[in-house]
Design a protein around this motif. Sequence first.
Motif, PDB file in Angstrom:
ATOM      1  N   UNK A   1       9.713  -7.777  -9.430  1.00  0.00           N
ATOM      2  CA  UNK A   1       9.958  -6.382  -9.639  1.00  0.00           C
ATOM      3  C   UNK A   1       9.223  -5.415 -10.355  1.00  0.00           C
ATOM      4  N   UNK A   2       8.588  -6.054 -11.057  1.00  0.00           N
ATOM      5  CA  UNK A   2       7.748  -5.386 -11.984  1.00  0.00           C
ATOM      6  C   UNK A   2       6.338  -5.176 -11.374  1.00  0.00           C
ATOM      7  N   UNK A   3       5.753  -3.636 -11.297  1.00  0.00           N
ATOM      8  CA  UNK A   3       4.750  -3.451 -10.624  1.00  0.00           C
ATOM      9  C   UNK A   3       3.763  -3.158 -11.610  1.00  0.00           C
ATOM     10  N   UNK A   4       2.445  -3.292 -11.158  1.00  0.00           N
ATOM     11  CA  UNK A   4       1.103  -2.860 -11.611  1.00  0.00           C
ATOM     12  C   UNK A   4       0.154  -2.488 -10.542  1.00  0.00           C
ATOM     13  N   UNK A   5      -0.638  -1.366 -10.920  1.00  0.00           N
ATOM     14  CA  UNK A   5      -1.560  -0.753  -9.760  1.00  0.00           C
ATOM     15  C   UNK A   5      -2.772  -1.464  -9.614  1.00  0.00           C
ATOM     16  N   UNK A   6      -3.168  -1.795  -8.545  1.00  0.00           N
ATOM     17  CA  UNK A   6      -4.467  -2.454  -8.249  1.00  0.00           C
ATOM     18  C   UNK A   6      -5.546  -1.641  -8.084  1.00  0.00           C
ATOM     19  N   UNK A   7      -5.427  -0.423  -7.387  1.00  0.00           N
ATOM     20  CA  UNK A   7      -6.491   0.395  -6.821  1.00  0.00           C
ATOM     21  C   UNK A   7      -5.544   1.715  -6.447  1.00  0.00           C
ATOM     22  N   UNK A   8      -6.368   2.814  -6.717  1.00  0.00           N
ATOM     23  CA  UNK A   8      -5.565   4.276  -6.169  1.00  0.00           C
ATOM     24  C   UNK A   8      -6.510   5.222  -6.170  1.00  0.00           C
TER      25      UNK A   8
ATOM     26  N   UNK B   1       1.028  -1.086  -0.106  1.00  0.00           N
ATOM     27  CA  UNK B   1      -0.063   0.032  -0.039  1.00  0.00           C
ATOM     28  C   UNK B   1       1.034   1.262   0.169  1.00  0.00           C
ATOM     29  N   UNK B   2       1.052   1.981  -1.114  1.00  0.00           N
ATOM     30  CA  UNK B   2       1.651   2.946  -1.399  1.00  0.00           C
ATOM     31  C   UNK B   2       1.061   4.259  -0.908  1.00  0.00           C
ATOM     32  N   UNK B   3       1.112   4.687   0.286  1.00  0.00           N
ATOM     33  CA  UNK B   3       0.348   6.070   0.684  1.00  0.00           C
ATOM     34  C   UNK B   3       1.333   7.255   0.519  1.00  0.00           C
ATOM     35  N   UNK B   4       0.852   7.983  -0.221  1.00  0.00           N
ATOM     36  CA  UNK B   4       1.714   9.285  -0.454  1.00  0.00           C
ATOM     37  C   UNK B   4       2.667   9.064  -1.478  1.00  0.00           C
ATOM     38  N   UNK B   5       2.560   8.204  -2.430  1.00  0.00           N
ATOM     39  CA  UNK B   5       3.422   7.950  -3.422  1.00  0.00           C
ATOM     40  C   UNK B   5       3.527   8.997  -4.558  1.00  0.00           C
ATOM     41  N   UNK B   6       4.275   8.810  -5.682  1.00  0.00           N
ATOM     42  CA  UNK B   6       4.622   9.703  -6.501  1.00  0.00           C
ATOM     43  C   UNK B   6       4.672  11.200  -6.296  1.00  0.00           C
ATOM     44  N   UNK B   7       5.738  11.444  -5.276  1.00  0.00           N
ATOM     45  CA  UNK B   7       5.980  12.798  -4.879  1.00  0.00           C
ATOM     46  C   UNK B   7       4.840  13.222  -3.913  1.00  0.00           C
ATOM     47  N   UNK B   8       4.414  12.284  -3.327  1.00  0.00           N
ATOM     48  CA  UNK B   8       3.074  12.681  -2.228  1.00  0.00           C
ATOM     49  C   UNK B   8       1.874  13.279  -3.021  1.00  0.00           C
ATOM     50  N   UNK B   9       1.671  12.722  -4.101  1.00  0.00           N
ATOM     51  CA  UNK B   9       0.380  13.243  -5.157  1.00  0.00           C
ATOM     52  C   UNK B   9      -0.737  12.334  -5.084  1.00  0.00           C
ATOM     53  N   UNK B  10      -0.655  11.105  -4.882  1.00  0.00           N
ATOM     54  CA  UNK B  10      -1.553   9.998  -4.597  1.00  0.00           C
ATOM     55  C   UNK B  10      -1.291   8.953  -3.854  1.00  0.00           C
ATOM     56  N   UNK B  11      -2.084   7.841  -3.819  1.00  0.00           N
ATOM     57  CA  UNK B  11      -1.832   6.748  -3.049  1.00  0.00           C
ATOM     58  C   UNK B  11      -2.384   5.500  -4.055  1.00  0.00           C
ATOM     59  N   UNK B  12      -1.821   4.249  -3.905  1.00  0.00           N
ATOM     60  CA  UNK B  12      -2.360   3.251  -4.620  1.00  0.00           C
ATOM     61  C   UNK B  12      -1.815   1.899  -3.842  1.00  0.00           C
ATOM     62  N   UNK B  13      -2.513   0.954  -4.276  1.00  0.00           N
ATOM     63  CA  UNK B  13      -1.909  -0.649  -3.859  1.00  0.00           C
ATOM     64  C   UNK B  13      -1.272  -0.956  -5.174  1.00  0.00           C
ATOM     65  N   UNK B  14       0.133  -1.422  -5.198  1.00  0.00           N
ATOM     66  CA  UNK B  14       0.873  -1.926  -6.107  1.00  0.00           C
ATOM     67  C   UNK B  14       1.221  -3.360  -6.052  1.00  0.00           C
TER      68      UNK B  14
END
Length: 853
Positions: free
Chosen positions: A709-716, A691-704
């Motif tokens: 090592x390769x990632x995909x977004x499940x919900x954001x 659960x990536x809370x405050x990711x992408x420069x603290x612009x959004x959150x998502x479960x990856x």
Amino acid sequence: MPRTRPRSAPAIGLLTGALLAGALAAVPASGASAAEPADYTLTVDPTRTGPTIDDRMYGVFYEDINRAADGGLYAELVQNRSFEYAPVDHPSYTGLTAWSETATGGATGTARVVDDDGRLNERNRNHLRLDLDGTGGDGARYGVVNAGYNSGIAVEKGEKYDFSVWARTDRERGTPLTVTLHDASGEALAAPLRPTVRGDRWTKYTGTLTARADSTEGRLTVAAGGAGTLRLDMVSLFPRDTFKGRPNGMRKDLAEKIAALNPGFLRFPGGCLVNTGSHEAYEAPNWERRRSYQWKDTIGPVEERATNANFWGYNQSYGLGYHEYFQFAEDIGAMPLPVVPALVTGCGQNKATDDPELLERHVRDTLDLIEYANGPVTSTWGAKRAEMGHPKPFGLTHIAVGNEENLPDAFYERFAAFREAVEAEHPEITVIANSGPDDSGAGFDRAWELARASGVEMVDEHYYNSPSWFLENNERYDSYDRSGPEVFLGEYASQDNRFRNSLAEAAFMTGLERNADVVKMASYAPLLANTGYVQWSPDMIWFDNARSWGSTSYETQKLFMNNVGDEVVPSESSATPVAAGPITGAVGLSTWATSAAYDDVRVVSSDGEELFADDFSAGAGKWTEAAGRGTWTVEDGAYVQTDTAAENTLVTAGDPAWRDYDLHVKATKRAGREGFLVAFGVKDTGNHYWWNLGGWGNTRSAVEKATDGGKQTMIEDGTVIETGREYDIRIEVRGRQVTLHLDGEKWGSFTDDKVAEPFRQVVTRDKARGELIVKVVNAQQAPARTRLDLGDGVEVGSTARLTVLQGDPNAVNTADDRPIRPERSTLRGVDTVFTHTFPAHSITFLRVKERTP
């Protein structure tokens, strides 16, 4: 590019979702071993016709990333030829980057990069000033040496290289120059040039050097004799043998590899460098600022073009500019597709420019661009095109506005101004919008909502995901609205450069072709990577200063792009039976460029049993730390990661066999760019969910979801994290369903139940050749024994042309080893119904002659 930090790793598993993460193959439910063939059927209905496939279905996307232009496709061999490098480009840069001083025969002097009234022109402001002391004998020389790119300047024996320099001198009798091409040890590679600079006005001096030997470590020296002040600018060495023999042209081997793809379009010049930086014009006082890529900066005489601070952290010369892009598209038979700034930044910056006059100027610049491409020589900009040597119009039909803007409402507000102006003056031009940097999410959905509401003709989608995502999403476009807008898949790739990535991409591409009525254009990205300056991977074509080679994805794209067909022929195939299992795994804590404190970690089973608890009163002995992944300490009863520069600092605890549990943790951000990363379902550091809370420069959150090592977004969503505030986090895992709670409130939930189907196919028809093209991807370790039924109402030849890519899924094509390359043969025994076994880990194109009875 959608992100400035690709979270990729060297190996990526193929089958996830309902299968074990990281598995390399789907094993049939019957229990057949991986070595045994799995049985499939493939049925074709040649009496029906599917979507027509446009000639421009597949193209290439070019962006100046990984030194794709200077030191790459742009054939200039001198680095920093106009002495414009500066710290705004990269903190280590100076005006003399790639240059060093040299002296022979006792000569002395000083070399300085200056910006004064003696400059070459207003846009090419810096130049080199050599103050010569006049020491030494007649043959004494003082000057500078250029090291080129990578290991040096690459030359081939017998080939000609055109030298040029702009120079001026205050010495009344003139200043003698000696221009030498030599290797790193000083050994001459060509006979020297000896021009004399005369007069104190800028003049261009030229000559040709013919290489005596091969070298990849060449150096170019420009040295002067006598006394006085000598000024130099635009020091250039260009191979005579460029693509199509064009002066100021393209590096031949790279351009030929791109041309061999047979691209239907060329999207240029980016990418993140289009919509980032200042949108202001190149004029005082903005010379020292990073500007978005603006086409008027890039045309005209090369010595009068600006340089710019490239978004990817180096200087770009604009020697390869809009005119050269248009010319290159024409040379390779591709439709030109330029991208212009929308005045809303993307790529993590997310700012909208509210300046009506600036917006009006960019809209006018876009109209001028269309006139430059298509206008008659009697028009203002058509005349400038003719001055550049191309009186004939380039035939522009499409133009894209913006790139990956993550502020959809602000973007569409400004996009409307561009679209309205273009359609009013040029109704024949298709204006393309975009849906942001991701394949899904709130921003993506809002962008598409606005696109449909405004009747946009085409939307540009971008995404970079794990191979599993591509195997799971073959049917992505099956449900898209057939009434529009159409899709331009402008950037996509799976995260790595191994053959497993190519297999997943190929499986996905069968879905693109099946939906050719919706997906009108598609281009893999990025196109080029210089091995000495890699900032992003995957990449299609790799090169150094002397060699180039196609990745496994290049071979895959080339196979698809040269075997498209004219229309889809309806077909069906059986699927791979799989057995779904629950999400299992340990737990973890991590940060990304952030210091955070974690406390009161508990894992409780679904029936209430406490599986794990740690309040860190006894230290952090229950946790496993990876070497080099941040700095973890216990402070005041909390587990703290203190390094605000470290990325992916994952520590883990617990049992990989855990299932059906609740993870509780308290987290506080102390400092840094982002928030928290709380992991569950952890197999290892490359296979987990977080659960990536405050990711992408603290612009959004998502479960990856990470698979090797390769990632995909499940919900954001748009959740951001405050510094100094304690957050109560709970993650509930039940079977394959996950529910997430933040501070006692439900944040969201998802079910990871998609199957990464390894057997995919599509059939198209080549009308000119009278052939069915059967395209089959078998992305598993079991061969696929397949009964092919080509349908009633058609007669086929007894042989077929077979092209296969196959090999180890971990294989990587390199300069010295190309394990993945096409194998061509003739298949015999073809009939209306026949059986063929598609090899494990393979991409197969079968061209069957079709005869109507």
